[in-house]
Design a protein around this motif. Structure first.
Motif, PDB file in Angstrom:
ATOM      1  N   ASP A   1       0.788  -1.069   0.087  1.00 19.20           N
ATOM      2  CA  ASP A   1       0.003   0.054   0.050  1.00 19.20           C
ATOM      3  C   ASP A   1       0.913   1.138   0.122  1.00 19.20           C
ATOM      4  O   ASP A   1       2.053   1.145   0.312  1.00 19.20           O
ATOM      5  CB  ASP A   1      -0.738  -0.053   1.340  1.00 19.20           C
ATOM      6  N   ILE A   2       0.232   2.371  -0.379  1.00 20.35           N
ATOM      7  CA  ILE A   2       1.061   3.602  -0.604  1.00 20.35           C
ATOM      8  C   ILE A   2       1.594   4.098   0.814  1.00 20.35           C
ATOM      9  O   ILE A   2       2.800   4.462   0.602  1.00 20.35           O
ATOM     10  CB  ILE A   2       0.282   4.702  -1.205  1.00 20.35           C
ATOM     11  N   GLN A   3       0.976   3.733   1.944  1.00 25.02           N
ATOM     12  CA  GLN A   3       1.459   4.356   3.064  1.00 25.02           C
ATOM     13  C   GLN A   3       2.792   3.510   3.662  1.00 25.02           C
ATOM     14  O   GLN A   3       3.846   4.015   4.002  1.00 25.02           O
ATOM     15  CB  GLN A   3       0.540   4.139   4.294  1.00 25.02           C
ATOM     16  N   THR A   4       2.729   2.062   3.131  1.00 21.28           N
ATOM     17  CA  THR A   4       4.088   1.331   3.565  1.00 21.28           C
ATOM     18  C   THR A   4       5.164   1.839   2.679  1.00 21.28           C
ATOM     19  O   THR A   4       6.057   1.711   3.076  1.00 21.28           O
ATOM     20  CB  THR A   4       3.850  -0.268   3.493  1.00 21.28           C
ATOM     21  N   ARG A   5       4.723   1.775   1.175  1.00 21.40           N
ATOM     22  CA  ARG A   5       5.710   2.274   0.157  1.00 21.40           C
ATOM     23  C   ARG A   5       6.614   3.602   0.754  1.00 21.40           C
ATOM     24  O   ARG A   5       7.643   3.726   0.611  1.00 21.40           O
ATOM     25  CB  ARG A   5       5.016   2.239  -1.004  1.00 21.40           C
ATOM     26  N   ASN A   6       5.458   4.631   1.011  1.00 20.29           N
ATOM     27  CA  ASN A   6       6.356   5.849   1.311  1.00 20.29           C
ATOM     28  C   ASN A   6       7.076   5.789   2.770  1.00 20.29           C
ATOM     29  O   ASN A   6       8.213   6.481   2.666  1.00 20.29           O
ATOM     30  CB  ASN A   6       5.197   6.734   1.550  1.00 20.29           C
ATOM     31  N   LYS A   7       6.641   5.015   3.654  1.00 21.29           N
ATOM     32  CA  LYS A   7       7.442   4.844   5.117  1.00 21.29           C
ATOM     33  C   LYS A   7       8.846   4.197   4.613  1.00 21.29           C
ATOM     34  O   LYS A   7       9.733   4.626   5.194  1.00 21.29           O
ATOM     35  CB  LYS A   7       6.630   3.823   5.935  1.00 21.29           C
ATOM     36  N   ILE A   8       8.683   2.882   3.731  1.00 17.84           N
ATOM     37  CA  ILE A   8      10.047   2.628   3.337  1.00 17.84           C
ATOM     38  C   ILE A   8      11.026   3.399   2.756  1.00 17.84           C
ATOM     39  O   ILE A   8      12.153   3.465   2.996  1.00 17.84           O
ATOM     40  CB  ILE A   8       9.669   1.104   2.691  1.00 17.84           C
ATOM     41  N   TRP A   9      10.533   4.257   1.726  1.00 14.69           N
ATOM     42  CA  TRP A   9      11.347   5.413   1.080  1.00 14.69           C
ATOM     43  C   TRP A   9      11.919   6.349   2.204  1.00 14.69           C
ATOM     44  O   TRP A   9      12.669   6.891   1.743  1.00 14.69           O
ATOM     45  CB  TRP A   9      10.661   5.708  -0.104  1.00 14.69           C
ATOM     46  N   ASP A  10      11.068   6.723   3.134  1.00 10.37           N
ATOM     47  CA  ASP A  10      11.514   7.819   3.968  1.00 10.37           C
ATOM     48  C   ASP A  10      12.847   7.088   4.565  1.00 10.37           C
ATOM     49  O   ASP A  10      13.642   7.778   4.929  1.00 10.37           O
ATOM     50  CB  ASP A  10      10.516   8.019   5.076  1.00 10.37           C
ATOM     51  N   ILE A  11      12.714   5.925   5.033  1.00 14.37           N
ATOM     52  CA  ILE A  11      13.981   5.415   5.763  1.00 14.37           C
ATOM     53  C   ILE A  11      15.099   5.269   4.665  1.00 14.37           C
ATOM     54  O   ILE A  11      16.365   5.549   5.251  1.00 14.37           O
ATOM     55  CB  ILE A  11      13.650   4.018   6.344  1.00 14.37           C
ATOM     56  N   LEU A  12      14.845   4.842   3.732  1.00 13.14           N
ATOM     57  CA  LEU A  12      15.987   4.409   2.747  1.00 13.14           C
ATOM     58  C   LEU A  12      16.638   5.724   2.425  1.00 13.14           C
ATOM     59  O   LEU A  12      17.892   6.154   2.118  1.00 13.14           O
ATOM     60  CB  LEU A  12      15.225   3.905   1.574  1.00 13.14           C
ATOM     61  N   ASN A  13      15.856   6.876   1.983  1.00 13.16           N
ATOM     62  CA  ASN A  13      16.249   8.367   1.970  1.00 13.16           C
ATOM     63  C   ASN A  13      17.136   8.832   3.049  1.00 13.16           C
ATOM     64  O   ASN A  13      18.405   9.316   2.833  1.00 13.16           O
ATOM     65  CB  ASN A  13      15.389   9.281   1.374  1.00 13.16           C
ATOM     66  N   GLU A  14      16.810   8.534   4.155  1.00 12.84           N
ATOM     67  CA  GLU A  14      17.706   8.783   5.436  1.00 12.84           C
ATOM     68  C   GLU A  14      18.859   8.033   5.516  1.00 12.84           C
ATOM     69  O   GLU A  14      20.073   8.679   5.517  1.00 12.84           O
ATOM     70  CB  GLU A  14      16.763   8.218   6.809  1.00 12.84           C
ATOM     71  N   ILE A  15      18.909   6.894   4.953  1.00 10.70           N
ATOM     72  CA  ILE A  15      20.201   5.978   5.190  1.00 10.70           C
ATOM     73  C   ILE A  15      20.850   6.426   3.997  1.00 10.70           C
ATOM     74  O   ILE A  15      22.441   6.365   3.964  1.00 10.70           O
ATOM     75  CB  ILE A  15      19.791   4.719   4.940  1.00 10.70           C
ATOM     76  N   ARG A  16      20.286   6.778   2.814  1.00 13.20           N
ATOM     77  CA  ARG A  16      21.146   7.260   1.615  1.00 13.20           C
ATOM     78  C   ARG A  16      22.076   8.513   1.767  1.00 13.20           C
ATOM     79  O   ARG A  16      23.126   8.556   1.260  1.00 13.20           O
ATOM     80  CB  ARG A  16      20.127   7.237   0.287  1.00 13.20           C
ATOM     81  N   HIS A  17      21.188   9.214   2.442  1.00  8.77           N
ATOM     82  CA  HIS A  17      22.043  10.719   2.764  1.00  8.77           C
ATOM     83  C   HIS A  17      23.330  10.447   3.952  1.00  8.77           C
ATOM     84  O   HIS A  17      24.381  10.918   3.860  1.00  8.77           O
ATOM     85  CB  HIS A  17      21.098  11.594   3.206  1.00  8.77           C
TER      86      HIS A  17
END
Length: 205
Positions: free
Chosen positions: A161-177
């Protein structure tokens, strides 16, 4: 400065060209998205970039290390469309088994990933009984336990679902930076490729 480079990679099966002469350069901390419909050759491209299959033509290297070497495998993490984890083992057993393959494993970083992806309450559950969103979070942690330079994500949010997808990307972007982690993504979701600052570059197939 580019750390990952693919030069003119092409793949043919039975004289049918599936991927045609892709050139790719990725910098530290960059995210590149391959966007296209199912059957467009995205997964075949990822399979070549990760060393699962060899290109018919072309060359691939990461920080000067050639694909398929032990050094290369130590530098990458991969989240496949279909999980490679053991359904009969617990989440913790699966993750520890993976982590022990790498000499650079850090217990402190492992615990940080567990916290970030909110796995504390499911560590003792068998992987096979988890929901789709829980499995995907475990799959990503499995790919990150050895602190790779480059993370490949092949259709990581299919069925989520979109909420889970967005949450995962929030974490991945944090790690990426924070870690300057380079990410290469395949997706057929336009909104995922455009989500926040996910796509530094979109290569349509």
């Amino acid at each position: 400065m580019s750390i990952f480079e693919a030069k003119s990679i092409t793949k043919e099966f039975n004289n049918h060209r599936v991927v045609n002469s892709i050139n790719l350069r990725a910098d530290k901390g960059q995210l590149i998205a391959f966007l296209g419909p199912n059957g467009a050759g995205k997964s075949t491209t990822i399979d070549m970039l990760t060393g699962l299959i060899s290109p018919t033509k072309g060359k691939i290297s990461l920080s000067g290390v050639k694909v398929n070497s032990a050094q290369f495998r130590n530098k990458i993490g991969v989240v496949f469309q279909d999980s490679v984890l053991d359904h009969n083992l617990t989440v913790l057993q699966n993750l520890i088994t993976r982590a022990k393959l790498y000499p650079q494993f850090s217990q402190a970083y492992f615990e940080e990933l567990i916290r970030q992806f909110e796995l504390e309450n499911i560590l003792d559950k068998k992987y096979g009984i988890l929901s789709g969103g829980q499995r995907r979070r475990v799959d990503i942690v499995r790919a990150l336990v050895h602190e790779p330079e480059l993370l490949f994500l092949d259709e990581p949010s299919t069925g989520l679902d979109i909420q889970t997808r967005n949450k995962i990307w929030d974490i991945l972007n944090e790690i990426r930076h924070k870690k300057l982690l380079t990410i290469i993504l395949t997706t057929h979701y336009l909104e995922e490729a455009e989500y926040s600052e996910v796509a530094s570059r979109i290569l349509c197939k």
